[in-house]
Design a protein around this motif. Structure first.
Motif, PDB file in Angstrom:
ATOM      1  N   ALA A 258     -71.995 -24.910-102.918  1.00 24.56           N
ATOM      2  CA  ALA A 258     -72.908 -24.173-102.973  1.00 24.56           C
ATOM      3  C   ALA A 258     -73.109 -22.795-103.637  1.00 24.56           C
ATOM      4  N   ASP A 259     -71.640 -22.179-103.768  1.00 23.17           N
ATOM      5  CA  ASP A 259     -71.490 -21.127-104.655  1.00 23.17           C
ATOM      6  C   ASP A 259     -71.711 -21.290-106.240  1.00 23.17           C
ATOM      7  N   LYS A 260     -71.776 -22.640-106.858  1.00 24.74           N
ATOM      8  CA  LYS A 260     -71.872 -23.007-108.034  1.00 24.74           C
ATOM      9  C   LYS A 260     -73.170 -23.366-108.304  1.00 24.74           C
ATOM     10  N   LEU A 261     -73.851 -23.997-107.491  1.00 25.59           N
ATOM     11  CA  LEU A 261     -75.077 -24.739-107.641  1.00 25.59           C
ATOM     12  C   LEU A 261     -76.374 -24.143-108.380  1.00 25.59           C
ATOM     13  N   ASP A 262     -76.458 -22.747-108.072  1.00 29.46           N
ATOM     14  CA  ASP A 262     -77.553 -22.011-108.632  1.00 29.46           C
ATOM     15  C   ASP A 262     -77.169 -22.031-110.276  1.00 29.46           C
ATOM     16  N   GLU A 263     -75.922 -21.575-110.515  1.00 34.74           N
ATOM     17  CA  GLU A 263     -75.573 -21.343-111.884  1.00 34.74           C
ATOM     18  C   GLU A 263     -75.688 -22.807-112.802  1.00 34.74           C
ATOM     19  N   THR A 264     -74.892 -23.907-112.163  1.00 32.09           N
ATOM     20  CA  THR A 264     -75.028 -25.061-112.877  1.00 32.09           C
ATOM     21  C   THR A 264     -76.343 -25.675-112.973  1.00 32.09           C
ATOM     22  N   CYS A 265     -77.232 -25.591-111.886  1.00 27.76           N
ATOM     23  CA  CYS A 265     -78.765 -26.015-112.196  1.00 27.76           C
ATOM     24  C   CYS A 265     -79.367 -25.490-112.987  1.00 27.76           C
ATOM     25  N   SER A 266     -79.410 -24.024-113.028  1.00 27.48           N
ATOM     26  CA  SER A 266     -80.208 -23.539-113.925  1.00 27.48           C
ATOM     27  C   SER A 266     -79.556 -23.514-115.403  1.00 27.48           C
ATOM     28  N   GLY A 267     -78.267 -23.760-115.643  1.00 24.96           N
ATOM     29  CA  GLY A 267     -77.464 -23.971-117.077  1.00 24.96           C
ATOM     30  C   GLY A 267     -77.978 -25.262-117.426  1.00 24.96           C
ATOM     31  N   PHE A 268     -77.747 -26.490-116.604  1.00 26.12           N
ATOM     32  CA  PHE A 268     -78.051 -27.787-117.036  1.00 26.12           C
ATOM     33  C   PHE A 268     -79.658 -27.697-117.570  1.00 26.12           C
ATOM     34  N   ILE A 269     -80.359 -27.237-116.617  1.00 25.57           N
ATOM     35  CA  ILE A 269     -81.955 -27.347-117.256  1.00 25.57           C
ATOM     36  C   ILE A 269     -81.974 -26.633-118.536  1.00 25.57           C
ATOM     37  N   ARG A 270     -81.374 -25.407-118.731  1.00 24.17           N
ATOM     38  CA  ARG A 270     -81.611 -24.573-119.949  1.00 24.17           C
ATOM     39  C   ARG A 270     -81.067 -25.602-121.052  1.00 24.17           C
ATOM     40  N   ILE A 271     -79.815 -25.908-120.890  1.00 20.68           N
ATOM     41  CA  ILE A 271     -79.312 -26.644-122.070  1.00 20.68           C
ATOM     42  C   ILE A 271     -79.857 -27.846-122.560  1.00 20.68           C
ATOM     43  N   PHE A 272     -80.429 -28.537-121.620  1.00 21.50           N
ATOM     44  CA  PHE A 272     -81.316 -29.873-121.750  1.00 21.50           C
ATOM     45  C   PHE A 272     -82.539 -29.531-122.505  1.00 21.50           C
ATOM     46  N   ARG A 273     -83.133 -28.341-121.888  1.00 23.30           N
ATOM     47  CA  ARG A 273     -84.313 -27.964-122.271  1.00 23.30           C
ATOM     48  C   ARG A 273     -84.618 -27.404-123.862  1.00 23.30           C
ATOM     49  N   GLU A 274     -83.342 -26.882-124.194  1.00 19.86           N
ATOM     50  CA  GLU A 274     -83.155 -26.237-125.770  1.00 19.86           C
ATOM     51  C   GLU A 274     -83.282 -27.507-126.735  1.00 19.86           C
ATOM     52  N   ARG A 275     -82.690 -28.751-126.210  1.00 21.44           N
ATOM     53  CA  ARG A 275     -82.567 -29.884-127.117  1.00 21.44           C
ATOM     54  C   ARG A 275     -83.733 -30.795-126.858  1.00 21.44           C
ATOM     55  N   HIS A 276     -84.366 -30.676-125.962  1.00 21.84           N
ATOM     56  CA  HIS A 276     -85.497 -31.613-125.490  1.00 21.84           C
ATOM     57  C   HIS A 276     -86.841 -30.862-124.922  1.00 21.84           C
ATOM     58  N   PRO A 277     -87.322 -30.116-125.451  1.00 19.38           N
ATOM     59  CA  PRO A 277     -88.514 -29.305-125.096  1.00 19.38           C
ATOM     60  C   PRO A 277     -89.611 -30.584-124.627  1.00 19.38           C
ATOM     61  N   GLY A 278     -90.181 -30.132-123.371  1.00 24.08           N
ATOM     62  CA  GLY A 278     -91.431 -31.030-122.926  1.00 24.08           C
ATOM     63  C   GLY A 278     -90.953 -32.395-122.139  1.00 24.08           C
ATOM     64  N   VAL A 279     -89.523 -32.696-122.470  1.00 23.76           N
ATOM     65  CA  VAL A 279     -89.063 -33.832-121.636  1.00 23.76           C
ATOM     66  C   VAL A 279     -88.986 -33.384-119.802  1.00 23.76           C
ATOM     67  N   PRO A 280     -89.786 -34.475-119.044  1.00 24.68           N
ATOM     68  CA  PRO A 280     -89.597 -34.154-117.628  1.00 24.68           C
ATOM     69  C   PRO A 280     -88.253 -33.847-117.275  1.00 24.68           C
ATOM     70  N   ILE A 281     -88.121 -33.071-116.266  1.00 27.44           N
ATOM     71  CA  ILE A 281     -86.807 -33.043-115.585  1.00 27.44           C
ATOM     72  C   ILE A 281     -87.214 -32.987-114.207  1.00 27.44           C
ATOM     73  N   LEU A 282     -86.399 -33.976-113.430  1.00 24.02           N
ATOM     74  CA  LEU A 282     -86.740 -34.092-111.855  1.00 24.02           C
ATOM     75  C   LEU A 282     -85.413 -33.661-111.335  1.00 24.02           C
ATOM     76  N   VAL A 283     -85.366 -32.548-110.299  1.00 24.75           N
ATOM     77  CA  VAL A 283     -84.383 -32.071-109.696  1.00 24.75           C
ATOM     78  C   VAL A 283     -84.216 -32.538-108.261  1.00 24.75           C
ATOM     79  N   VAL A 284     -83.385 -33.533-107.639  1.00 25.52           N
ATOM     80  CA  VAL A 284     -83.367 -34.289-106.411  1.00 25.52           C
ATOM     81  C   VAL A 284     -82.288 -33.463-105.626  1.00 25.52           C
ATOM     82  N   SER A 285     -82.762 -33.064-104.400  1.00 29.04           N
ATOM     83  CA  SER A 285     -81.782 -32.762-103.427  1.00 29.04           C
ATOM     84  C   SER A 285     -80.970 -33.924-102.479  1.00 29.04           C
TER      85      SER A 285
END
Length: 375
Positions: A258-285
């Motif tokens: 839980a302590d790392k989840l906010d950092e990794t989720c935001s980072g993963f989305i940012r990294i992927f989005r930089e390479r693939h603008p507009g590609v849908p991202i679905l986050v599932v709990s």
């Protein structure tokens, strides 16, 4: 009780029930084919063209990744062999990187292949390779007496073992043709945990990404890493290298603290989005665990982690990225008896995986249609 049964304390089931016996592979009139060459279509291994191995990440990643992730990338979860044939017989020769060794997952799911055949435009389950699970090399019969009709075939790779070599055996005179084309050449990437990888399906075709692959006409790439889907930025970078993504699904919450989840989720989305603008991202709990029914601490932690994911998605959308979505995974196994859909209170049975696919598929289809895909 028979003398044979009484003498060793075990029931010789294979002698009592002919349906439990292994069928030997006949070499007569058979030709063996490598699925690495046309007209076969190989799916689920984005780097196969470059590395020539059945592996879900590159053989030599450009960035250092955790050793456990590197090892688990050799597991062939999500791999598929697709083709058409009228052969009345179909067999496999398989060389694994080890033997079956899991304590709560059948060897058929860990180490074997599933065979699906097309009927009236729908892929239907036909058979699973059965073999002596103490061996790392085996031959298995998937079709022994077909009707000779031309059909599409999908073979699903093992979920929790590496495949060093596989050959497809067909009748010598049978036709072998390419599979029907998919709706698009882009891929759905699903990153996650042991549950994404397929633990603990009875057979490969029942992992939820594989179930979804029969419903959505796009290539699925299973990037579940058992116990090690932790959202590291290096892994996000490597996954972002995969060309032609149609969508990214992030289903890794329960492996990340839980302590790392906010950092990794935001980072993963940012990294992927930089390479693939507009590609849908679905986050599932995560799905519900058996402990959630009994312990308030488990429910509180699940709620905290779910809110972290929701907050990340809402921040993206508030910043103008309306192609980031959230799905509450706690609903996927149903409101009641959800714990009965698991092997151990966490990992789904085939019933659990079917319920997951039933809940995920329409959401993924809706998002893809919004992005312009014909699904």
């Amino acid at each position: 009780m028979s003398e044979q049964t009484a003498s060793n304390g075990k029931v010789p089931v294979s002698k009592l029930d002919e349906n439990m016996r292994l069928e030997s592979v006949s070499e007569d009139g058979m030709r063996w084919h490598s699925p690495a060459r046309p007209p076969f279509r190989l799916e689920g291994f984005p780097w196969f063209e470059y590395d020539g191995v059945y592996r879900r990440l590159p053989k030599n990643p450009r960035l250092p990744i955790p050793a456990a992730v590197d090892a688990l990338a050799d597991c062939t979860a999500g791999g598929q062999i697709r083709f058409r044939t009228n052969s009345k017989k179909l067999a496999l020769r398989v060389r694994l990187d080890g033997v079956a060794d899991m304590n709560h997952m059948p060897a058929t799911g860990q180490c074997s292949f599933d065979c699906y055949l097309e009927q009236d435009g729908v892929m239907r389950y036909h058979s699973t390779g059965r073999y002596n699970h103490t061996l790392s090399e085996y031959e298995t019969v998937l079709i022994s007496a077909g009707d000779g009709a031309m059909r599409s075939v999908t073979l699903y790779f093992p979920l929790y073992r590496g495949v060093k070599e596989v050959l497809v055996g067909l009748e010598e005179e049978a036709e072998l043709l390419p599979p029907p084309p998919l709706a698009d050449d882009r891929r759905i990437l699903i990153y996650g945990t042991s549950i994404t990888q397929g633990g603990c399906a009875n057979r490969p075709g029942m992992a939820y990404p594989n179930i979804m692959s029969r419903r959505i006409p796009l290539e699925m790439v299973n990037l579940g890493f058992s116990g090690n889907g932790k959202g590291e930025p290096e892994v996000a970078e490597i996954i972002s290298d995969i060309p032609n993504p149609a969508m990214l699904v992030l289903d890794y919450e329960c492996n990340c603290s839980a302590d790392k989840l906010d950092e990794t989720c935001s980072g993963f989305i940012r990294i992927f989005r930089e390479r693939h603008p507009g590609v849908p991202i679905l986050v599932v709990s995560r799905i519900r665990f058996a402990a959630d029914r009994f312990y308030e601490s488990s429910r509180d932690l699940a709620n905290r982690r779910r809110q972290i994911l929701i907050d990340n998605v809402e921040r993206c959308r508030a910043a103008g990225d309306d192609r980031v979505y959230f799905l509450d995974g706690s609903t996927l196994l149903g409101e009641d008896h959800y714990e009965e859909c698991t092997v151990d209170g966490v990992h789904p049975t085939d019933l659990g995986f079917m319920r997951m696919a039933d809940g995920l598929t329409p959401v993924v289809q809706r998002i893809l249609r919004e992005a312009g895909f014909p699904v």
